[in-house]
Write a protein that holds these residues in place. Structure first.
Motif, PDB file in Angstrom:
ATOM      1  N   ASP A   7      30.885  -2.362   3.674  1.00  0.00           N
ATOM      2  CA  ASP A   7      30.225  -2.827   2.448  1.00  0.00           C
ATOM      3  C   ASP A   7      28.906  -3.524   2.783  1.00  0.00           C
ATOM      4  O   ASP A   7      27.897  -3.295   2.122  1.00  0.00           O
ATOM      5  N   MET A   8      28.903  -4.339   3.830  1.00  0.00           N
ATOM      6  CA  MET A   8      27.679  -5.020   4.253  1.00  0.00           C
ATOM      7  C   MET A   8      26.610  -4.008   4.652  1.00  0.00           C
ATOM      8  O   MET A   8      25.456  -4.098   4.219  1.00  0.00           O
ATOM      9  N   LEU A   9      26.981  -3.026   5.465  1.00  0.00           N
ATOM     10  CA  LEU A   9      26.027  -2.022   5.917  1.00  0.00           C
ATOM     11  C   LEU A   9      25.500  -1.194   4.743  1.00  0.00           C
ATOM     12  O   LEU A   9      24.309  -0.868   4.692  1.00  0.00           O
ATOM     13  N   THR A  10      26.360  -0.882   3.790  1.00  0.00           N
ATOM     14  CA  THR A  10      25.944  -0.117   2.614  1.00  0.00           C
ATOM     15  C   THR A  10      24.987  -0.921   1.750  1.00  0.00           C
ATOM     16  O   THR A  10      23.999  -0.378   1.242  1.00  0.00           O
ATOM     17  N   ARG A  11      25.245  -2.210   1.588  1.00  0.00           N
ATOM     18  CA  ARG A  11      24.332  -3.053   0.802  1.00  0.00           C
ATOM     19  C   ARG A  11      22.952  -3.117   1.453  1.00  0.00           C
ATOM     20  O   ARG A  11      21.929  -3.045   0.772  1.00  0.00           O
ATOM     21  N   ILE A  12      22.924  -3.237   2.783  1.00  0.00           N
ATOM     22  CA  ILE A  12      21.638  -3.266   3.499  1.00  0.00           C
ATOM     23  C   ILE A  12      20.941  -1.918   3.364  1.00  0.00           C
ATOM     24  O   ILE A  12      19.743  -1.851   3.075  1.00  0.00           O
ATOM     25  N   ARG A  13      21.676  -0.840   3.554  1.00  0.00           N
ATOM     26  CA  ARG A  13      21.112   0.516   3.456  1.00  0.00           C
ATOM     27  C   ARG A  13      20.534   0.769   2.058  1.00  0.00           C
ATOM     28  O   ARG A  13      19.429   1.289   1.913  1.00  0.00           O
ATOM     29  N   ASN A  14      21.261   0.372   1.015  1.00  0.00           N
ATOM     30  CA  ASN A  14      20.790   0.564  -0.361  1.00  0.00           C
ATOM     31  C   ASN A  14      19.550  -0.279  -0.655  1.00  0.00           C
ATOM     32  O   ASN A  14      18.622   0.179  -1.321  1.00  0.00           O
ATOM     33  N   ALA A  15      19.527  -1.513  -0.155  1.00  0.00           N
ATOM     34  CA  ALA A  15      18.362  -2.380  -0.368  1.00  0.00           C
ATOM     35  C   ALA A  15      17.133  -1.818   0.342  1.00  0.00           C
ATOM     36  O   ALA A  15      16.013  -1.903  -0.174  1.00  0.00           O
ATOM     37  N   LEU A  16      17.331  -1.221   1.514  1.00  0.00           N
ATOM     38  CA  LEU A  16      16.210  -0.621   2.243  1.00  0.00           C
ATOM     39  C   LEU A  16      15.643   0.592   1.502  1.00  0.00           C
ATOM     40  O   LEU A  16      14.440   0.812   1.503  1.00  0.00           O
ATOM     41  N   MET A  17      16.519   1.363   0.856  1.00  0.00           N
ATOM     42  CA  MET A  17      16.059   2.560   0.158  1.00  0.00           C
ATOM     43  C   MET A  17      15.170   2.223  -1.033  1.00  0.00           C
ATOM     44  O   MET A  17      14.260   2.977  -1.350  1.00  0.00           O
ATOM     45  N   VAL A  18      15.433   1.102  -1.697  1.00  0.00           N
ATOM     46  CA  VAL A  18      14.615   0.720  -2.857  1.00  0.00           C
ATOM     47  C   VAL A  18      13.592  -0.354  -2.499  1.00  0.00           C
ATOM     48  O   VAL A  18      12.995  -0.961  -3.378  1.00  0.00           O
ATOM     49  N   LYS A  19      13.402  -0.601  -1.186  1.00  0.00           N
ATOM     50  CA  LYS A  19      12.378  -1.519  -0.667  1.00  0.00           C
ATOM     51  C   LYS A  19      12.544  -2.955  -1.169  1.00  0.00           C
ATOM     52  O   LYS A  19      11.570  -3.638  -1.474  1.00  0.00           O
ATOM     53  N   LYS A  20      13.778  -3.416  -1.277  1.00  0.00           N
ATOM     54  CA  LYS A  20      14.037  -4.808  -1.669  1.00  0.00           C
ATOM     55  C   LYS A  20      13.596  -5.746  -0.554  1.00  0.00           C
ATOM     56  O   LYS A  20      13.621  -5.391   0.622  1.00  0.00           O
ATOM     57  N   GLU A  21      13.230  -6.945  -0.925  1.00  0.00           N
ATOM     58  CA  GLU A  21      12.810  -7.947   0.063  1.00  0.00           C
ATOM     59  C   GLU A  21      14.028  -8.615   0.702  1.00  0.00           C
ATOM     60  O   GLU A  21      14.042  -8.849   1.905  1.00  0.00           O
ATOM     61  N   THR A  22      15.046  -8.934  -0.133  1.00  0.00           N
ATOM     62  CA  THR A  22      16.251  -9.588   0.373  1.00  0.00           C
ATOM     63  C   THR A  22      17.483  -8.873  -0.155  1.00  0.00           C
ATOM     64  O   THR A  22      17.421  -8.135  -1.138  1.00  0.00           O
ATOM     65  N   VAL A  23      18.611  -9.128   0.511  1.00  0.00           N
ATOM     66  CA  VAL A  23      19.895  -8.602   0.064  1.00  0.00           C
ATOM     67  C   VAL A  23      20.924  -9.726   0.223  1.00  0.00           C
ATOM     68  O   VAL A  23      20.889 -10.477   1.187  1.00  0.00           O
TER      69      VAL A  23
END
Length: 130
Positions: A7-23
């Motif tokens: 779940d942690m890795l998926t949250r980071i991966r998803n945030a990277l895809m939409v160019k979020k600053e923080t997760v």
């Protein structure tokens, strides 16, 4: 939740895809140790443990290049609850020929594959990061 690390890795991966600053991720000791390794290896900018009245949450600030490309090329969960993956110190896997890291849970704590090999300990391979 059966696999909090996935779940942690998926949250980071998803945030990277939409160019979020923080997760934000629900905190645990293992997730904190993995996030600290990502910080130490230069894959993320900052890791903060914030209190929210429960177990707390990890706020991870993601790192991007000047051209707005993610520093993390990929995250892959290796050892899963249904099929654990273990490795000895001698046959520790290399990620992308040494360009990436494997995060390993050993008897001496959570560390990278290079640290585990240097200390001569094996363990459960949690994930690959490149």
């Amino acid at each position: 939740m059966t696999d909090p690390i996935a779940d942690m890795l998926t949250r980071i991966r998803n945030a990277l895809m939409v160019k979020k600053e923080t997760v934000e991720i629900p905190a645990s000791n293992m997730k904190k140790a993995i996030a600290d390794i990502l910080l130490k290896e230069g894959y993320v900018k900052d890791v903060v443990l914030a209190e929210d009245g429960y177990n707390g949450k990890l706020v991870i600030t993601l790192k991007y290049t000047d051209t707005h490309q993610s520093v993390i090329g990929g995250l892959q969960r290796v050892s899963k609850p249904g099929l654990r993956a273990y490795s000895g110190a001698a046959d520790m896997p290399k990620v992308l020929g040494g360009f990436g890291i494997a995060i390993v849970s050993t008897s001496k704590g959570i560390m990278t594959d290079k640290q585990a090999k240097a200390q001569g300990v094996g363990g459960e391979i949690l994930c690959y990061v490149w």
